[in-house]
Design an enzyme around this catalytic site. Structure first.
Site, PDB file in Angstrom:
ATOM      1  N   THR A   1       1.137  -1.233  -0.056  1.00 13.28           N
ATOM      2  CA  THR A   1      -0.197  -0.082  -0.001  1.00 13.28           C
ATOM      3  C   THR A   1       0.926   1.224   0.089  1.00 13.28           C
ATOM      4  O   THR A   1       1.365   1.490  -1.243  1.00 13.28           O
ATOM      5  CB  THR A   1      -1.022  -0.139   1.313  1.00 13.28           C
ATOM      6  OG1 THR A   1      -0.445  -0.166   2.358  1.00 13.28           O
ATOM      7  CG2 THR A   1      -2.183  -1.079   0.857  1.00 13.28           C
TER       8      THR A   1
ATOM      9  N   THR B   1      -1.968  -2.681   7.636  1.00 15.27           N
ATOM     10  CA  THR B   1      -2.242  -4.099   7.639  1.00 15.27           C
ATOM     11  C   THR B   1      -1.085  -4.777   7.396  1.00 15.27           C
ATOM     12  O   THR B   1      -0.357  -4.281   6.708  1.00 15.27           O
ATOM     13  CB  THR B   1      -3.345  -4.395   6.487  1.00 15.27           C
ATOM     14  OG1 THR B   1      -2.658  -3.967   5.452  1.00 15.27           O
ATOM     15  CG2 THR B   1      -4.527  -3.743   6.779  1.00 15.27           C
TER      16      THR B   1
END
Lengths: 406, 406
Positions: A159, A196
């Site tokens: 990400t 995450t």
């Protein structure tokens, strides 16, 4: 947006091909255009799967789906499909429907059972997963499957990680050599998003699921569960371990060389996640010995590793052992103030509950100027010990999580 | 160095004199020259004392000394002596000797029993307390004792607090009116130092120690133990409550108007501590309802209030309800993802485990632009509830704790 972490390795390692695994990655535009954001791994017939997952009570839909499937029979080929850009978390009933739309399409495209398709999603939370963008790319992904494409897969799951994370090991066993390769994504953010952690590890060893899962359960504690960037636990954390058996070399015992190599792979990836912690400029090892139990040592070590005051002191290159005393005091685990000993690097700063008589602030300060910081505490109570890893808390963390809005 | 917190009250309140209490403050040069850093409070004969203290296992010497004395007989006058600049914490055997040097000198100067002299120290850790600088000022302090000098006492206990903290209440009871006045210091830092919280509350009500202590024990949970700036617990936290009885008005029951007024005083001081949290720009109330128990609600509320990701989102004026879901998920207390409801201010952002159908990001964003932020979560499980308070996590926090070295 973000510069590569100063703690990043020089380059992505040259990972060996793992027999029985093929990878592909594409740019599907899940959230942003023009970057690879979906990876597919196809796993040979009979591949044994093991997994560990976040214990959050607000787990995302793909995590729940993986948990339901992970212990199923290892019949036929299997697959792992991962998208970044959208976490499919806190999306109500829509969430599990979207996950099933993806996994059933993968099953159909590859001609395998849906129960053998494992999926992860990472990225923005609370927004419906645009699963059509993913499934529209499945034919392209299938056509691109390639045993050497693990580096593309490592990039597709990022990400705002600042570098892709990979590691491998070769294990010479009596029956022949087996290989392990793993990739991970760490604590990057796309506001409004949350950290995450996703980890995928592949081996061509032949290992039955109960042995594979038991190794993983043993090893996750001293590796991934011993790191912390900011004490906030994701709803999407998942680690999948796939053993294809393509080497023909069997590993039947849960202990031994293979497990040690797997430990090394997991620990290396865990450390890479910390080295890419948001805003990190220092890598910190916290070791606690002499506790009344290993559990007590771990409680103290995590209290130290999660303390904002200690993490800011590290950022400020401040050998602030008083804050270490504070964290031990608050942790809730047994401690005796007047038996504490503390080291920064090789320098003992405190003994018997007070500053060490030979400690000079300049020695502590020298260690704190480095990039690799070691904090050790001996409690003087027993034989319990634990080691955990974290990074410092800097303006970079605030900037990543407060200054920007998507 | 630090500007006054944007959340500070306009000015220090006009506190009433409390019969039976006289204050004095001096500049003793404990650490820095030219600022008041020692306060003395003299308490009338028969004053009843109650106290609550940090539960840290690495408590500072003066905390241990207070704990040993707090339940003693209320014979003769009493005194409270407090210095800033040095916490006398983690100072080995030297620490308790230094505390006794101060309390015995106070006892001699005022002609009272040493068992009735309570002391606190706040400031740098691990350095010997220069107790001679304090005791050298005792005659000057004694000569300056004045029932109206509580504002000077409030200033003497500050470290890098950006404003002095005080509050008062008048309680009309059947037998006459009694008064309560309190002062506190909050989370300021002098590197290498740690946050400490000290609170002193005085009343002219006539209350026996068991009742006084029981009120305090009841009230500390929903007030001071329900605030958090950065999750780091001091080795020096102490709250002393002194009831002089000078009004002649007796309070015999632990419940009633007096306790409610005391609750108000404690809550107000607790909120002032949060409003002076390091780097704070927003005051945040976190309310959790519908939990399976009050304890569960508190666990969730504290997980939210201590989450760096939520605190940075508040700093960034980001209505990031996904991070609230994350914190609930990680807290360890029971929750059902698909029953969660979340509000920012009056705006409901999530219902039944997903974004509320009528929620518009602009409404959430408007609330987050204010200085007073309210986050409410309903878990939909039962009747448990809790409210806690915190502040945001900003570049100011990093600057205070990482950028400067003393």
């Amino acid at each position: 947006m973000t510069k590569v972490s100063p703690l990043a390795p020089e380059s992505f390692p040259d990972l060996p091909e793992i027999g029985g695994v093929r990878f592909a990655a594409v740019a599907a535009g899940v959230r942003y255009a023009g970057r690879v954001d979906v990876m597919l791994a196809e796993l040979a017939e009979g591949t044994q799967m093991a997994g560990v997952f976040t214990r959050s009570t607000t787990r995302a839909a793909p995590v729940l789906d993986c948990q339901a499937k992970i212990a199923g029979p290892a019949e036929g080929r299997a697959a792992i499909i991962v998208n970044s850009g959208n976490a499919n978390a806190f999306t109500g009933r829509n969430g599990i429907d979207a996950t099933r739309a993806v996994t059933s399409a993968v099953a159909e495209t590859l001609g395998i059972a849906e129960a053998r398709v494992f999926s992860s999603s990472t990225g923005v939370i609370g927004e419906p997963l645009p699963h059509g963008r993913i499934t529209a790319k499945l034919d392209e992904l299938k056509a691109a499957l390639d045993g050497a494409a693990i580096d593309r897969a490592a990039r597709a799951i990022m990400t705002t990680d600042t570098f892709p994370k990979g590691v491998s090991a070769e294990v010479p066993l009596p029956g022949g050599t087996v290989r392990i390769a793993g990739i991970a994504k760490g604590s990057g953010m796309i506001a409004p998003d949350m950290a995450t952690m996703l980890v995928y590890i592949f081996t061509d060893a032949k290992i039955e699921r109960p042995v594979l899962q038991s190794m993983l359960d043993d090893l996750v504690g001293p590796t991934f569960n011993s790191i912390t960037v900011d004490s906030d636990t994701s709803t999407s954390d998942a680690l999948l371990l796939a053993a294809t058996g393509a080497s023909g070399v069997a590993v039947k015992e849960p202990e031994g060389l293979f497990k040690e190599a797997l430990r090394g792979v997991m620990l290396d990836l865990a450390h890479q996640v910390v080295r890419d912690g948001e805003g990190a400029t220092k890598f910190v090892e916290v070791r606690v010995t002499g506790a009344d139990s290993d559990a007590g040592a771990r409680t103290h070590a995590m209290a130290i590793a999660n303390s904002p005051l200690i993490k800011t002191a590290v950022a400020g290159e401040d050998p602030n052992w008083g804050r270490v005393v504070m964290a031990i005091g608050k942790s809730g685990a047994p401690a005796d103030r007047d038996r504490l000993a503390i080291w920064f690097g090789e320098t003992q700063v405190a003994a018997d509950g007070w500053v060490h008589p030979e400690y000079r602030e300049a020695d502590g300060a020298t260690h704190m100027k480095g990039q690799e910081i070691k904090i050790r505490v001996d409690l003087g109570l027993g034989n319990g010990e634990a080691t955990v890893w974290t990074c410092d808390l800097t303006h970079g963390y605030i900037s990543i999580n407060a200054d920007y809005r998507s």
